[in-house]
Design a protein around this motif. Structure first.
Motif, mmCIF file in Angstrom:
data_model
loop_
_atom_site.group_PDB
_atom_site.id
_atom_site.type_symbol
_atom_site.label_atom_id
_atom_site.label_comp_id
_atom_site.label_asym_id
_atom_site.label_seq_id
_atom_site.Cartn_x
_atom_site.Cartn_y
_atom_site.Cartn_z
ATOM 1 N N TYR A 37 0.837 -1.189 0.000
ATOM 2 C CA TYR A 37 0.000 0.000 0.000
ATOM 3 C C TYR A 37 0.878 1.248 0.000
ATOM 4 C CZ TYR A 37 -3.700 -3.303 1.126
ATOM 5 O OH TYR A 37 -4.568 -4.363 1.077
ATOM 6 N N PRO A 38 0.303 2.426 -0.282
ATOM 7 C CA PRO A 38 1.092 3.661 -0.209
ATOM 8 C C PRO A 38 1.750 3.825 1.159
ATOM 9 C CG PRO A 38 -0.993 4.072 -1.317
ATOM 10 C CD PRO A 38 -1.074 2.670 -0.775
ATOM 11 N N VAL A 39 2.879 4.535 1.175
ATOM 12 C CA VAL A 39 3.698 4.625 2.391
ATOM 13 C C VAL A 39 3.325 5.827 3.256
ATOM 14 C CG1 VAL A 39 5.619 3.453 1.287
ATOM 15 C CG2 VAL A 39 5.502 5.964 1.216
ATOM 16 N N ASN A 40 3.700 5.751 4.520
ATOM 17 C CA ASN A 40 3.690 6.866 5.474
ATOM 18 C C ASN A 40 2.318 7.394 5.849
ATOM 19 O OD1 ASN A 40 6.458 6.724 5.411
ATOM 20 N ND2 ASN A 40 6.688 8.344 3.896
ATOM 21 N N GLY A 41 1.266 6.683 5.493
ATOM 22 C CA GLY A 41 -0.061 7.130 5.895
ATOM 23 C C GLY A 41 -0.471 8.424 5.211
ATOM 24 N N ALA A 42 -1.695 8.839 5.424
ATOM 25 C CA ALA A 42 -2.201 10.078 4.829
ATOM 26 C C ALA A 42 -3.513 10.458 5.491
ATOM 27 C CB ALA A 42 -2.399 9.912 3.321
ATOM 28 N N ARG A 43 -3.778 11.768 5.558
ATOM 29 C CA ARG A 43 -5.053 12.264 6.088
ATOM 30 C C ARG A 43 -5.602 13.327 5.131
ATOM 31 N NH1 ARG A 43 -6.471 8.725 9.680
ATOM 32 N NH2 ARG A 43 -7.728 10.226 10.903
ATOM 33 N N PRO A 44 -5.811 12.982 3.881
ATOM 34 C CA PRO A 44 -6.241 14.001 2.911
ATOM 35 C C PRO A 44 -7.682 14.460 3.143
ATOM 36 C CG PRO A 44 -6.332 11.830 1.918
ATOM 37 C CD PRO A 44 -5.696 11.648 3.269
ATOM 38 N N GLU A 45 -7.948 15.679 2.727
ATOM 39 C CA GLU A 45 -9.305 16.217 2.785
ATOM 40 C C GLU A 45 -10.113 15.807 1.560
ATOM 41 O OE1 GLU A 45 -8.697 20.388 3.182
ATOM 42 O OE2 GLU A 45 -7.624 20.194 5.090
ATOM 43 N N ALA A 46 -9.403 15.475 0.476
ATOM 44 C CA ALA A 46 -10.070 15.032 -0.750
ATOM 45 C C ALA A 46 -9.175 14.046 -1.483
ATOM 46 C CB ALA A 46 -10.397 16.220 -1.657
ATOM 47 N N VAL A 47 -9.811 13.145 -2.215
ATOM 48 C CA VAL A 47 -9.100 12.159 -3.032
ATOM 49 C C VAL A 47 -9.655 12.230 -4.447
ATOM 50 C CG1 VAL A 47 -8.443 9.743 -3.307
ATOM 51 C CG2 VAL A 47 -8.887 10.660 -1.012
ATOM 52 N N LEU A 48 -8.775 12.430 -5.423
ATOM 53 C CA LEU A 48 -9.165 12.437 -6.827
ATOM 54 C C LEU A 48 -8.628 11.160 -7.466
ATOM 55 C CD1 LEU A 48 -9.446 15.417 -5.912
ATOM 56 C CD2 LEU A 48 -8.709 16.105 -8.192
ATOM 57 N N VAL A 49 -9.506 10.372 -8.066
ATOM 58 C CA VAL A 49 -9.136 9.054 -8.583
ATOM 59 C C VAL A 49 -9.138 9.085 -10.107
ATOM 60 C CG1 VAL A 49 -9.755 6.608 -8.638
ATOM 61 C CG2 VAL A 49 -10.086 7.935 -6.534
ATOM 62 N N SER A 50 -8.019 8.631 -10.702
ATOM 63 C CA SER A 50 -7.893 8.692 -12.162
ATOM 64 C C SER A 50 -8.700 7.612 -12.863
ATOM 65 C CB SER A 50 -6.416 8.594 -12.566
ATOM 66 O OG SER A 50 -5.889 7.306 -12.267
ATOM 67 N N HIS A 51 -8.663 6.383 -12.329
ATOM 68 C CA HIS A 51 -9.418 5.305 -12.963
ATOM 69 C C HIS A 51 -9.536 4.126 -12.007
ATOM 70 C CE1 HIS A 51 -5.268 4.118 -13.926
ATOM 71 N NE2 HIS A 51 -5.702 2.893 -14.169
ATOM 72 N N ALA A 52 -10.254 3.092 -12.438
ATOM 73 C CA ALA A 52 -10.719 2.054 -11.520
ATOM 74 C C ALA A 52 -9.728 0.921 -11.275
ATOM 75 C CB ALA A 52 -12.037 1.464 -12.037
ATOM 76 N N HIS A 53 -8.658 0.804 -12.030
ATOM 77 C CA HIS A 53 -7.728 -0.294 -11.781
ATOM 78 C C HIS A 53 -7.211 -0.223 -10.347
ATOM 79 C CE1 HIS A 53 -6.795 -1.056 -16.313
ATOM 80 N NE2 HIS A 53 -7.739 -1.863 -15.866
ATOM 81 N N LEU A 54 -7.031 -1.404 -9.737
ATOM 82 C CA LEU A 54 -6.738 -1.466 -8.303
ATOM 83 C C LEU A 54 -5.433 -0.777 -7.926
ATOM 84 C CD1 LEU A 54 -7.846 -5.118 -7.452
ATOM 85 C CD2 LEU A 54 -8.989 -2.991 -6.785
ATOM 86 N N ASP A 55 -4.469 -0.702 -8.836
ATOM 87 C CA ASP A 55 -3.218 -0.032 -8.481
ATOM 88 C C ASP A 55 -3.366 1.480 -8.415
ATOM 89 O OD1 ASP A 55 -3.505 -0.086 -11.298
ATOM 90 O OD2 ASP A 55 -1.356 0.096 -11.620
ATOM 91 N N HIS A 56 -4.569 1.981 -8.737
ATOM 92 C CA HIS A 56 -4.857 3.407 -8.622
ATOM 93 C C HIS A 56 -6.016 3.708 -7.666
ATOM 94 C CE1 HIS A 56 -2.214 4.772 -11.985
ATOM 95 N NE2 HIS A 56 -2.316 3.477 -12.272
ATOM 96 N N SER A 57 -6.944 2.781 -7.540
ATOM 97 C CA SER A 57 -8.140 3.047 -6.728
ATOM 98 C C SER A 57 -8.319 2.102 -5.547
ATOM 99 C CB SER A 57 -9.393 2.946 -7.605
ATOM 100 O OG SER A 57 -9.648 1.587 -7.970
ATOM 101 N N GLY A 58 -7.548 1.005 -5.513
ATOM 102 C CA GLY A 58 -7.875 -0.103 -4.627
ATOM 103 C C GLY A 58 -7.777 0.164 -3.151
ATOM 104 N N ALA A 59 -7.030 1.192 -2.719
ATOM 105 C CA ALA A 59 -6.889 1.478 -1.290
ATOM 106 C C ALA A 59 -7.725 2.669 -0.844
ATOM 107 C CB ALA A 59 -5.422 1.715 -0.939
ATOM 108 N N VAL A 60 -8.476 3.285 -1.734
ATOM 109 C CA VAL A 60 -9.271 4.464 -1.363
ATOM 110 C C VAL A 60 -10.251 4.171 -0.219
ATOM 111 C CG1 VAL A 60 -10.935 6.190 -2.180
ATOM 112 C CG2 VAL A 60 -8.991 5.544 -3.621
ATOM 113 N N PRO A 61 -10.974 3.031 -0.216
ATOM 114 C CA PRO A 61 -11.891 2.780 0.902
ATOM 115 C C PRO A 61 -11.201 2.741 2.266
ATOM 116 C CG PRO A 61 -12.419 1.334 -0.932
ATOM 117 C CD PRO A 61 -11.113 1.992 -1.265
ATOM 118 N N ASN A 62 -9.893 2.475 2.272
ATOM 119 C CA ASN A 62 -9.146 2.435 3.533
ATOM 120 C C ASN A 62 -9.014 3.815 4.174
ATOM 121 O OD1 ASN A 62 -5.904 2.263 4.702
ATOM 122 N ND2 ASN A 62 -7.436 0.815 5.444
#
Length: 412
Positions: A37-62
């Motif tokens: 998964y992406p490193v170092n954690g994150a607390r973003p106020e917004a997430v912009l997703v480019s497309h549905a493939h899991l290597d771009h969208s798969g961790a958003v629900p987390n």
């Protein structure tokens, strides 16, 4: 504007770029023996997703415990929701600990704003717009601009060449910084017609000697394109896996497709397979298009249990195989791991470049175009030679270019 790179740095997978600690562009995972998964954690106020493939969208629900606003195109929302539900279902079936739960999925649905390409929108002090990326249906590149007027364009996965399924990207804005994928830097794709002919010729040679052809394909994009190709040559195929569900979603968004009429026809002429019906498929001169595209799970492993010792049959890989996946092991070492068992493949393995990414020539054309119009910094990511690409940018354009490592920060 501060950029922090949290994934897809000198690697393919887990794309994630954080802007000013506030706006995340993509938040994906990297498949393999152990999911990353992406490193170092994150607390973003917004997430912009480019497309549905899991290597771009798969961790958003987390990220849903902090309830960020999420933005993506309508089709990307439908497809990523499908994949998220499927990921959770698989984890529950295998009694694994998932990265999110059903409550997170509900929040994901509630917090997502569906925005069409070409429509400007505003989020947490930034102006944003999605641009057609030409990668898969619904895929978008992202332009983001802060209050001071500094701007960045993030390609996500991008393709400027037409495929049977979607038209290539053509519209690029002026920006201060470009963040570009590098998957095929250094490698040009052969002309699509040549690839299609070689694929069909190999497939027909196999069928003519009584062998079977397994076509592992990504559920989103590749399954649909391969069925259109087979249909165009009058070849009837069985189709199994999540690609059928993805088709049913795509066809509800015909404006995202290059030829929705042919796509409908291709699926109408295919034989859809579910669960118990797999046992009824006659494994003699049969074509099966099925997930997963990297042999990393899904129905393809069921078929390989039956055919991995058959030298008359073939696996025709149709996409990129990430290091550490069964697909890469099959190519490099002719072995896979199937339900805990190492299988030595006697079935033939071939790979065909049906990529939905820009090749070397197209990547360089995009960079030159942006730099000619005033882009001052280029960041290369999502590739195995991002350093080489950054060096090419510096030497050929004179523009400052970087190949970030995980966790690197930059200011534009």
């Amino acid at each position: 504007m501060k950029l922090e790179f949290k994934g897809a740095c000198r690697e393919v997978g887990r794309s994630a770029v954080l802007i000013d600690d506030r706006i995340m562009m993509d938040y994906g995972l990297k498949p393999g023996e152990v999911t990353q998964y992406p490193v170092n954690g994150a607390r973003p106020e917004a997430v912009l997703v480019s497309h549905a493939h899991l290597d771009h969208s798969g961790a958003v629900p987390n990220l849903m415990d902090i309830t960020p606003d999420v933005f993506m195109t309508p089709l990307t929302f439908d497809l990523s929701s499908m994949l998220a539900r499927d990921t959770l279902r698989i984890a529950e079936r295998n009694r694994e600990i998932a990265a999110y739960d059903s409550t997170d999925l509900s929040r994901f649905v509630e917090n997502t704003h569906r925005i069409d390409t070409g429509v400007e929108f505003h989020t947490h002090g930034y102006n944003a717009q999605f641009y057609d990326a030409g990668h898969i249906p619904g895929a978008a590149a992202i332009r983001l601009e802060d209050k001071s007027g500094k701007s960045v364009y993030y390609t996500g996965d991008i393709n400027t060449i037409d495929t049977r399924l979607v038209s290539g990207a053509t519209d690029f804005p002026d920006v201060d910084a470009l963040i570009i994928e590098s998957t095929y830097f250094g490698n040009d794709h052969p002309p699509r017609k040549e690839i299609e002919k070689a694929f069909i010729d190999s497939l027909m040679d196999t069928l003519n000697v009584g062998g079977n052809v397994i076509v592992p394909a990504f559920a989103i994009g590749r399954t649909q394109e391969i069925l259109m190709l087979l249909d165009a040559h009058g070849i009837k195929a069985y189709v199994d896996g999540l690609g059928v569900s993805a088709y049913k979603i795509m066809i509800k968004h015909p404006d995202t497709l290059r030829n929705p009429t042919h796509l409908r026809k291709a699926f109408a002429n295919a034989i859809m397979v579910y669960g118990p019906k797999r046992d009824k498929i006659p494994l003699e001169s049969t074509v099966i298009v099925t997930t997963a595209g990297m042999l990393s799970g899904g129905p393809v492993l069921y078929y390989l249990k039956k055919l991995y010792r058959d030298p008359k049959s073939k696996i025709l890989l149709t996409g990129y195989q990430v290091e550490g996946t069964n697909g890469r092991m099959a190519l490099d070492n002719r072995v896979i791991e199937n339900d805990g068992v190492i299988q030595q493949l006697e079935i033939k393995v071939e790979q065909y470049d049906f990529s939905a990414h820009c090749g070397d020539r197209e990547l360089k054309t995009i960079v030159r175009d942006f730099c000619d119009r005033g882009t001052e910094q280029v960041f290369t990511m999502h590739g195995e030679d991002t350093e080489g690409f950054a060096e090419w940018v510096r030497s050929e354009t004179g523009v400052n270019a970087h190949a970030p490592q995980l966790g690197d920060h930059f200011t534009i």
